[in-house]
Design an enzyme around this catalytic site. Sequence first.
Site, short mmCIF file in Angstrom:
data_model
loop_
_atom_site.label_atom_id
_atom_site.label_comp_id
_atom_site.label_asym_id
_atom_site.label_seq_id
_atom_site.Cartn_x
_atom_site.Cartn_y
_atom_site.Cartn_z
CG ASP A 194 -1.80 1.22 1.32
OD1 ASP A 194 -2.97 1.11 0.91
OD2 ASP A 194 -1.34 2.27 1.79
CE1 TYR A 226 0.45 7.78 2.80
CE2 TYR A 226 0.97 5.56 2.06
CZ TYR A 226 0.15 6.42 2.75
OH TYR A 226 -0.95 5.94 3.41
CE LYS A 265 -3.92 4.64 0.90
NZ LYS A 265 -2.46 4.43 0.97
CG HIS A 274 -4.74 9.57 0.82
ND1 HIS A 274 -3.39 9.66 0.62
CD2 HIS A 274 -4.88 9.00 2.04
CE1 HIS A 274 -2.74 9.16 1.65
NE2 HIS A 274 -3.62 8.75 2.53
#
Length: 248
Positions: free
Chosen positions: A32, A37, A62, A93
């Site tokens: 994931d 990120y 996401k 997200h």
Amino acid sequence: MPLLGLGTWQSEGDDAYRAVRHALDVGYRHVDTATGYGNEAQVGRALADSSVDRADVFVTTKLPPDAAGRERETLEASLRDLGTDHVDLWLIHWPPAGEASPWVWERFVELRNEGKARSIGVSNYSVEQVDVISEQVGEAPAVDQIPWSPADYDHRLAHELAQRGVVLEGYSPFKRTDLDAPVLAEVAAAHGVTPAQVVLRWHLDHGFVVIPKSVTPSRIEANFQVTGFSLAADELAAIDALGHRRGA
């Protein structure tokens, strides 16, 4: 979708690369990540360098809420960084501007239908927001990824998502759990495992997806070593009760 995956939030640079490589070597088949990120390129490099076939790994990314309106270009950038022509799951997200945003969900359906994502879902959405996009677009999300742990356990919420055919995927299982709780220590001792492993097994025995994150090889391994035991009904119920103490 494997119930147990590797989360990569706050995993950066070579740490993210090494964590994903090690996880795949250990046996994880679910990774994931997210545009937000900033590590999709490292995750992609680990997927490419691994001996595991890409087709055998379930990859999630996401869309950041501030990328609403730029769905296609954002997903295409993710695919380039991940080195793949599709993701297995693409999530919104967070609700953009706190709203359900069915117009964003329409673009998700469109891009899924083009084959750029095999499945689509949401993250941090309430049941009410899930209903808004489902009713206005005519398709429910496959997944709602939310903060989840024994302390968050809410039977009604889990039931309402299940009724809608939405898979509950939990994140931050340890951050939100008191690993020193006596019930976890007792169950862990009975099975010869750690309280953290009990928390993961609790998710799996309930059918909840869970994505513990770590960049530490020993923890990545320990988090995966939860297939050798299962929890009895009374143990599950005792752990469920931790959620009843929220706000107490």
